[in-house]
Design an enzyme around this catalytic site. Structure first.
Site, short mmCIF file in Angstrom:
data_model
loop_
_atom_site.label_atom_id
_atom_site.label_comp_id
_atom_site.label_asym_id
_atom_site.label_seq_id
_atom_site.Cartn_x
_atom_site.Cartn_y
_atom_site.Cartn_z
N HIS A 56 45.43 30.33 58.04
CA HIS A 56 44.76 31.47 58.58
C HIS A 56 43.33 31.08 59.39
CE1 HIS A 56 48.19 33.59 57.75
NE2 HIS A 56 47.93 34.10 56.48
N HIS A 80 47.14 40.77 59.26
CA HIS A 80 47.56 40.47 57.96
C HIS A 80 47.75 41.74 57.36
CE1 HIS A 80 48.75 38.13 54.42
NE2 HIS A 80 48.70 37.13 55.07
N GLU A 119 54.06 39.82 59.28
CA GLU A 119 53.08 39.05 60.52
C GLU A 119 53.67 38.58 61.64
OE1 GLU A 119 50.67 36.30 57.80
OE2 GLU A 119 52.09 37.33 56.48
N ASP A 124 58.05 34.08 51.53
CA ASP A 124 56.74 33.75 52.11
C ASP A 124 57.35 32.98 53.37
OD1 ASP A 124 54.44 33.54 53.03
OD2 ASP A 124 53.76 32.55 51.19
N ARG A 128 50.05 28.50 58.74
CA ARG A 128 49.46 27.03 58.09
C ARG A 128 49.56 25.99 59.15
NH1 ARG A 128 52.01 29.86 54.01
NH2 ARG A 128 51.03 30.00 52.01
#
Length: 355
Positions: free
Chosen positions: A112, A182, A319, A254, A87
Protein backbone atom coordinates in the site's frame (compact mmCIF):
# COMPACT_ATOMS: atom_id res chain seq x y z
CA UNK A 1 -28.94 18.20 -2.66
CA UNK A 2 -26.19 16.90 -0.38
CA UNK A 3 -25.09 19.17 2.45
CA UNK A 4 -21.37 19.60 3.07
CA UNK A 5 -19.90 20.45 6.46
CA UNK A 6 -16.26 20.88 7.50
CA UNK A 7 -15.19 20.66 11.15
CA UNK A 8 -11.81 20.41 12.93
CA UNK A 9 -10.56 16.89 13.69
CA UNK A 10 -7.50 17.67 15.77
CA UNK A 11 -3.93 18.53 14.85
CA UNK A 12 -0.71 16.64 14.20
CA UNK A 13 2.33 16.95 16.46
CA UNK A 14 3.73 19.68 14.21
CA UNK A 15 0.53 21.70 14.55
CA UNK A 16 -0.97 20.86 11.15
CA UNK A 17 -4.76 20.95 11.41
CA UNK A 18 -6.82 18.01 10.19
CA UNK A 19 -10.39 18.47 8.98
CA UNK A 20 -13.41 16.20 8.85
CA UNK A 21 -15.72 16.76 5.90
CA UNK A 22 -19.22 15.33 6.34
CA UNK A 23 -21.58 14.77 3.43
CA UNK A 24 -25.27 14.29 4.28
CA UNK A 25 -28.02 13.57 1.76
CA UNK A 26 -31.75 14.30 1.93
CA UNK A 27 -32.43 10.96 3.70
CA UNK A 28 -29.91 11.64 6.48
CA UNK A 29 -27.35 9.18 5.13
CA UNK A 30 -23.88 10.59 5.77
CA UNK A 31 -20.22 9.96 5.08
CA UNK A 32 -17.31 11.67 6.85
CA UNK A 33 -13.91 11.97 5.18
CA UNK A 34 -10.70 13.17 6.83
CA UNK A 35 -7.91 15.19 5.27
CA UNK A 36 -5.59 12.76 7.06
CA UNK A 37 -5.04 10.07 4.45
CA UNK A 38 -8.24 11.01 2.56
CA UNK A 39 -9.79 8.58 5.03
CA UNK A 40 -13.43 7.48 5.21
CA UNK A 41 -14.02 7.87 8.95
CA UNK A 42 -17.72 6.98 9.20
CA UNK A 43 -20.69 6.09 7.00
CA UNK A 44 -24.19 6.16 8.51
CA UNK A 45 -26.89 4.23 6.61
CA UNK A 46 -30.34 2.88 7.58
CA UNK A 47 -31.35 -0.68 8.35
CA UNK A 48 -34.67 -2.20 7.25
CA UNK A 49 -36.44 -0.33 10.06
CA UNK A 50 -34.85 2.98 9.06
CA UNK A 51 -32.42 3.13 12.00
CA UNK A 52 -29.09 4.73 11.09
CA UNK A 53 -25.79 3.14 12.14
CA UNK A 54 -22.14 3.63 11.26
CA UNK A 55 -21.10 0.67 9.10
CA UNK A 56 -17.36 1.32 8.61
CA UNK A 57 -14.41 0.89 10.97
CA UNK A 58 -12.47 3.90 12.19
CA UNK A 59 -11.59 6.07 15.17
CA UNK A 60 -13.46 8.82 16.96
CA UNK A 61 -10.41 11.10 17.06
CA UNK A 62 -7.15 11.76 15.27
CA UNK A 63 -5.09 10.16 18.04
CA UNK A 64 -6.36 6.74 17.00
CA UNK A 65 -5.12 7.15 13.43
CA UNK A 66 -1.71 8.49 14.45
CA UNK A 67 -1.01 6.20 17.42
CA UNK A 68 2.42 4.57 16.82
CA UNK A 69 1.07 1.20 17.98
CA UNK A 70 -1.69 1.38 15.36
CA UNK A 71 0.71 2.49 12.63
CA UNK A 72 3.16 -0.32 13.46
CA UNK A 73 0.65 -2.89 12.23
CA UNK A 74 -1.33 -0.47 10.10
CA UNK A 75 -4.60 -2.01 8.87
CA UNK A 76 -5.32 1.19 6.88
CA UNK A 77 -8.81 1.74 8.32
CA UNK A 78 -10.73 3.69 5.66
CA UNK A 79 -7.56 5.12 4.13
CA UNK A 80 -6.87 6.08 0.55
CA UNK A 81 -3.80 3.95 -0.18
CA UNK A 82 -1.07 4.60 -2.74
CA UNK A 83 1.03 5.36 -4.60
CA UNK A 84 0.53 1.67 -5.30
CA UNK A 85 -2.34 -0.18 -3.63
CA UNK A 86 -1.67 -3.74 -2.49
CA UNK A 87 1.73 -5.48 -2.79
CA UNK A 88 4.87 -5.11 -4.87
CA UNK A 89 7.23 -8.09 -4.57
CA UNK A 90 10.70 -7.48 -3.21
CA UNK A 91 9.96 -3.78 -2.79
CA UNK A 92 11.24 -3.07 -6.30
CA UNK A 93 10.24 -2.89 -9.96
CA UNK A 94 11.89 -2.08 -13.29
CA UNK A 95 10.44 0.48 -15.69
CA UNK A 96 12.02 1.54 -18.99
CA UNK A 97 15.22 -0.27 -18.04
CA UNK A 98 15.64 1.43 -14.66
CA UNK A 99 15.11 -0.38 -11.35
CA UNK A 100 13.43 1.46 -8.49
CA UNK A 101 13.89 0.40 -4.87
CA UNK A 102 10.86 1.16 -2.73
CA UNK A 103 10.03 1.48 0.94
CA UNK A 104 9.50 -2.03 2.33
CA UNK A 105 6.93 -2.36 5.11
CA UNK A 106 5.87 -6.02 5.05
CA UNK A 107 9.10 -7.96 5.23
CA UNK A 108 10.72 -7.30 1.85
CA UNK A 109 7.38 -6.37 0.29
CA UNK A 110 6.02 -2.89 -0.39
CA UNK A 111 2.42 -2.83 0.85
CA UNK A 112 0.00 0.00 0.00
CA UNK A 113 2.72 2.46 -0.96
CA UNK A 114 5.29 1.78 1.76
CA UNK A 115 5.88 2.73 5.37
CA UNK A 116 4.73 6.33 4.85
CA UNK A 117 2.21 6.08 2.03
CA UNK A 118 -0.75 8.23 1.04
CA UNK A 119 -2.64 7.00 4.13
CA UNK A 120 -0.23 9.01 6.33
CA UNK A 121 -0.23 12.25 4.34
CA UNK A 122 -2.21 15.45 4.74
CA UNK A 123 -4.52 16.04 1.79
CA UNK A 124 -6.05 19.39 0.84
CA UNK A 125 -9.84 19.59 0.56
CA UNK A 126 -12.17 21.60 -1.66
CA UNK A 127 -15.95 21.48 -1.66
CA UNK A 128 -17.59 20.37 -4.93
CA UNK A 129 -21.20 19.75 -5.86
CA UNK A 130 -22.54 17.03 -3.51
CA UNK A 131 -19.10 16.32 -2.11
CA UNK A 132 -15.48 17.10 -1.45
CA UNK A 133 -12.32 16.75 -3.53
CA UNK A 134 -9.18 15.63 -1.70
CA UNK A 135 -5.86 16.43 -3.41
CA UNK A 136 -2.23 15.48 -2.80
CA UNK A 137 1.10 16.15 -4.51
CA UNK A 138 3.46 13.20 -4.22
CA UNK A 139 7.07 14.27 -4.76
CA UNK A 140 9.43 12.54 -7.16
CA UNK A 141 11.17 9.77 -5.21
CA UNK A 142 8.61 9.63 -2.39
CA UNK A 143 8.82 6.12 -0.91
CA UNK A 144 11.09 5.32 -3.88
CA UNK A 145 8.53 5.88 -6.65
CA UNK A 146 9.59 7.94 -9.69
CA UNK A 147 7.80 11.06 -10.88
CA UNK A 148 5.94 13.90 -9.25
CA UNK A 149 2.38 12.59 -9.03
CA UNK A 150 -0.61 14.94 -8.79
CA UNK A 151 -3.53 13.04 -7.28
CA UNK A 152 -7.16 13.75 -6.45
CA UNK A 153 -10.01 11.71 -5.02
CA UNK A 154 -13.49 13.23 -5.25
CA UNK A 155 -16.01 11.87 -2.77
CA UNK A 156 -19.67 12.54 -3.58
CA UNK A 157 -22.90 11.31 -1.98
CA UNK A 158 -26.16 11.19 -3.91
CA UNK A 159 -29.79 10.82 -2.86
CA UNK A 160 -29.75 7.14 -3.88
CA UNK A 161 -27.25 6.54 -1.04
CA UNK A 162 -24.35 6.10 -3.42
CA UNK A 163 -20.93 7.11 -2.11
CA UNK A 164 -18.86 7.68 -5.23
CA UNK A 165 -15.06 7.90 -5.39
CA UNK A 166 -13.53 9.39 -8.55
CA UNK A 167 -9.73 9.19 -8.72
CA UNK A 168 -7.37 11.03 -11.06
CA UNK A 169 -3.58 11.14 -11.31
CA UNK A 170 -1.01 12.75 -13.62
CA UNK A 171 2.78 12.53 -13.60
CA UNK A 172 5.80 14.38 -14.97
CA UNK A 173 7.81 11.16 -15.33
CA UNK A 174 6.96 7.55 -16.15
CA UNK A 175 5.76 5.79 -13.00
CA UNK A 176 3.32 3.19 -11.73
CA UNK A 177 0.09 4.07 -9.98
CA UNK A 178 -2.78 2.13 -8.43
CA UNK A 179 -5.03 3.73 -5.84
CA UNK A 180 -7.91 2.37 -3.81
CA UNK A 181 -9.77 2.99 -0.59
CA UNK A 182 -9.30 0.53 2.26
CA UNK A 183 -12.64 0.87 4.02
CA UNK A 184 -13.68 -1.99 6.30
CA UNK A 185 -17.40 -2.72 6.41
CA UNK A 186 -19.73 -4.31 8.92
CA UNK A 187 -23.32 -3.85 7.79
CA UNK A 188 -24.65 -4.74 11.24
CA UNK A 189 -22.77 -1.72 12.56
CA UNK A 190 -19.20 -0.85 13.44
CA UNK A 191 -18.01 -2.79 16.48
CA UNK A 192 -21.01 -5.15 16.46
CA UNK A 193 -19.04 -8.38 16.04
CA UNK A 194 -18.47 -10.92 13.30
CA UNK A 195 -19.41 -10.47 9.63
CA UNK A 196 -19.24 -14.19 8.90
CA UNK A 197 -23.02 -14.36 8.37
CA UNK A 198 -22.98 -11.56 5.77
CA UNK A 199 -23.87 -12.92 2.31
CA UNK A 200 -21.28 -12.05 -0.33
CA UNK A 201 -21.49 -12.21 -4.10
CA UNK A 202 -18.45 -11.37 -6.27
CA UNK A 203 -18.78 -11.15 -10.05
CA UNK A 204 -15.56 -13.02 -10.83
CA UNK A 205 -14.78 -16.40 -12.34
CA UNK A 206 -11.05 -16.30 -11.53
CA UNK A 207 -8.77 -15.18 -8.73
CA UNK A 208 -5.01 -14.72 -8.43
CA UNK A 209 -3.50 -17.28 -6.02
CA UNK A 210 -0.57 -16.12 -3.91
CA UNK A 211 2.71 -17.48 -2.58
CA UNK A 212 3.78 -17.56 1.07
CA UNK A 213 4.47 -13.81 1.01
CA UNK A 214 0.98 -13.07 -0.40
CA UNK A 215 2.39 -12.12 -3.81
CA UNK A 216 0.40 -13.40 -6.82
CA UNK A 217 1.97 -16.34 -8.59
CA UNK A 218 0.88 -14.92 -11.96
CA UNK A 219 -1.76 -17.59 -12.53
CA UNK A 220 -5.43 -16.73 -13.06
CA UNK A 221 -7.08 -19.65 -11.31
CA UNK A 222 -10.75 -20.58 -11.88
CA UNK A 223 -12.95 -20.32 -8.79
CA UNK A 224 -15.02 -23.35 -9.88
CA UNK A 225 -15.28 -25.95 -7.14
CA UNK A 226 -13.30 -23.89 -4.61
CA UNK A 227 -14.17 -21.84 -1.50
CA UNK A 228 -13.33 -18.79 -3.64
CA UNK A 229 -16.47 -19.12 -5.76
CA UNK A 230 -18.80 -16.30 -4.75
CA UNK A 231 -20.63 -16.03 -8.07
CA UNK A 232 -23.75 -16.92 -6.09
CA UNK A 233 -24.15 -15.48 -2.58
CA UNK A 234 -22.43 -17.33 0.26
CA UNK A 235 -21.92 -16.43 3.92
CA UNK A 236 -18.42 -15.01 4.33
CA UNK A 237 -17.64 -17.53 7.07
CA UNK A 238 -19.21 -20.62 5.52
CA UNK A 239 -16.00 -21.92 3.90
CA UNK A 240 -13.31 -19.70 5.39
CA UNK A 241 -11.88 -22.60 7.43
CA UNK A 242 -12.01 -25.17 4.64
CA UNK A 243 -8.89 -27.19 3.88
CA UNK A 244 -7.69 -25.19 0.90
CA UNK A 245 -4.00 -24.20 0.65
CA UNK A 246 -4.81 -20.63 -0.35
CA UNK A 247 -6.98 -20.15 2.74
CA UNK A 248 -4.12 -21.44 4.86
CA UNK A 249 -1.65 -19.06 3.20
CA UNK A 250 -3.88 -16.01 3.63
CA UNK A 251 -5.26 -16.99 7.06
CA UNK A 252 -8.60 -16.76 5.29
CA UNK A 253 -9.61 -14.62 2.35
CA UNK A 254 -7.02 -12.02 1.29
CA UNK A 255 -7.05 -12.43 -2.47
CA UNK A 256 -7.50 -10.49 -5.68
CA UNK A 257 -10.47 -11.42 -7.85
CA UNK A 258 -10.41 -11.02 -11.64
CA UNK A 259 -13.68 -9.25 -12.33
CA UNK A 260 -15.79 -10.72 -15.09
CA UNK A 261 -16.39 -7.42 -16.87
CA UNK A 262 -12.95 -5.81 -16.55
CA UNK A 263 -13.67 -3.57 -19.55
CA UNK A 264 -13.08 -0.27 -17.79
CA UNK A 265 -16.82 0.50 -17.80
CA UNK A 266 -18.60 1.03 -14.49
CA UNK A 267 -20.03 -2.40 -13.63
CA UNK A 268 -21.05 -4.41 -10.59
CA UNK A 269 -18.18 -6.08 -8.77
CA UNK A 270 -19.80 -7.28 -5.53
CA UNK A 271 -23.00 -7.28 -3.51
CA UNK A 272 -23.09 -7.88 0.25
CA UNK A 273 -26.27 -8.50 2.28
CA UNK A 274 -26.61 -8.52 6.04
CA UNK A 275 -29.66 -10.66 6.88
CA UNK A 276 -29.70 -9.35 10.46
CA UNK A 277 -30.02 -5.63 9.71
CA UNK A 278 -31.37 -5.81 6.17
CA UNK A 279 -28.60 -3.57 4.85
CA UNK A 280 -27.14 -4.18 1.41
CA UNK A 281 -23.89 -2.84 -0.08
CA UNK A 282 -23.44 -2.88 -3.86
CA UNK A 283 -20.00 -2.01 -5.26
CA UNK A 284 -19.56 -0.92 -8.86
CA UNK A 285 -16.19 -0.06 -10.35
CA UNK A 286 -14.17 0.62 -13.48
CA UNK A 287 -11.27 -1.44 -12.11
CA UNK A 288 -10.34 -4.94 -13.36
CA UNK A 289 -9.77 -6.43 -9.91
CA UNK A 290 -11.21 -6.63 -6.41
CA UNK A 291 -9.30 -7.58 -3.27
CA UNK A 292 -11.53 -9.46 -0.84
CA UNK A 293 -10.06 -9.30 2.66
CA UNK A 294 -12.00 -10.85 5.52
CA UNK A 295 -10.30 -8.97 8.36
CA UNK A 296 -7.99 -11.90 9.11
CA UNK A 297 -5.35 -9.84 10.90
CA UNK A 298 -7.62 -7.83 13.19
CA UNK A 299 -6.46 -9.02 16.60
CA UNK A 300 -8.43 -7.14 19.24
CA UNK A 301 -5.72 -4.56 19.90
CA UNK A 302 -7.68 -1.78 18.20
CA UNK A 303 -10.67 -0.12 19.84
CA UNK A 304 -12.58 1.85 17.27
CA UNK A 305 -15.20 4.58 17.07
CA UNK A 306 -17.62 2.76 19.37
CA UNK A 307 -14.90 1.92 21.90
CA UNK A 308 -15.28 -1.78 21.13
CA UNK A 309 -12.47 -4.10 20.07
CA UNK A 310 -11.96 -5.10 16.46
CA UNK A 311 -11.32 -8.83 16.34
CA UNK A 312 -10.60 -11.26 13.53
CA UNK A 313 -13.56 -11.39 11.16
CA UNK A 314 -15.27 -8.30 12.58
CA UNK A 315 -15.28 -6.57 9.18
CA UNK A 316 -14.48 -7.13 5.53
CA UNK A 317 -12.78 -5.03 2.87
CA UNK A 318 -13.55 -5.06 -0.84
CA UNK A 319 -10.79 -3.00 -2.46
CA UNK A 320 -11.32 -2.18 -6.12
CA UNK A 321 -7.95 -2.24 -7.83
CA UNK A 322 -5.51 -3.25 -10.51
CA UNK A 323 -3.84 -6.54 -9.68
CA UNK A 324 -1.17 -6.80 -6.96
CA UNK A 325 2.45 -6.79 -8.14
CA UNK A 326 1.46 -5.72 -11.67
CA UNK A 327 4.75 -3.79 -12.13
CA UNK A 328 6.54 -7.16 -11.93
CA UNK A 329 3.91 -9.21 -13.75
CA UNK A 330 3.88 -8.37 -17.50
CA UNK A 331 0.78 -10.49 -18.14
CA UNK A 332 -1.30 -8.46 -15.66
CA UNK A 333 -3.12 -5.25 -16.69
CA UNK A 334 -0.57 -2.43 -16.85
CA UNK A 335 -0.31 0.18 -14.11
CA UNK A 336 2.21 2.38 -15.94
CA UNK A 337 1.38 6.10 -16.18
CA UNK A 338 3.36 8.42 -18.45
CA UNK A 339 3.55 12.20 -18.84
CA UNK A 340 0.62 13.57 -20.82
CA UNK A 341 -1.69 10.76 -19.68
CA UNK A 342 -4.35 10.93 -16.97
CA UNK A 343 -5.07 7.92 -14.82
CA UNK A 344 -8.71 7.67 -13.76
CA UNK A 345 -10.73 5.24 -11.69
CA UNK A 346 -14.25 5.24 -10.29
CA UNK A 347 -15.86 3.15 -7.56
CA UNK A 348 -19.36 3.56 -6.14
CA UNK A 349 -20.59 2.11 -2.83
CA UNK A 350 -24.41 2.08 -2.89
CA UNK A 351 -26.39 1.27 0.26
CA UNK A 352 -29.93 -0.07 0.20
CA UNK A 353 -32.15 -2.43 2.20
CA UNK A 354 -33.49 -5.94 1.64
CA UNK A 355 -36.69 -7.44 3.01
Amino acid sequence: MTSIDSTPFGALADGTSIEKWTLTNASGVSASILTWGATIQSVYVPDRAGALANVTLGFADLAGYTDPAYLAGNPFLGSTVGRYANRIAGGAFTLDGETYKLSQNEGQTTLHGGSHGFDQRVWSATAVENGVRMSYLSADGEQGFPGTLTVSVTFTLDDDNGLRLDYTATTDRATVVALTNHAYWNLSGEGSGSVENHLLRIDAGHFTPVDSTLIPTGVLEPVDGTPFDFRSPHPIGARIRDEHPQLTTGRGYDHNYVLTDGSGALSTAAVVDDPASGRRLTITTTEPGLQFYAGNFLDGKIRGTSGRQYRQGDAFALETQHFPDSPNQPDFPSTVLRPGETWTSTTVHTFSVIG
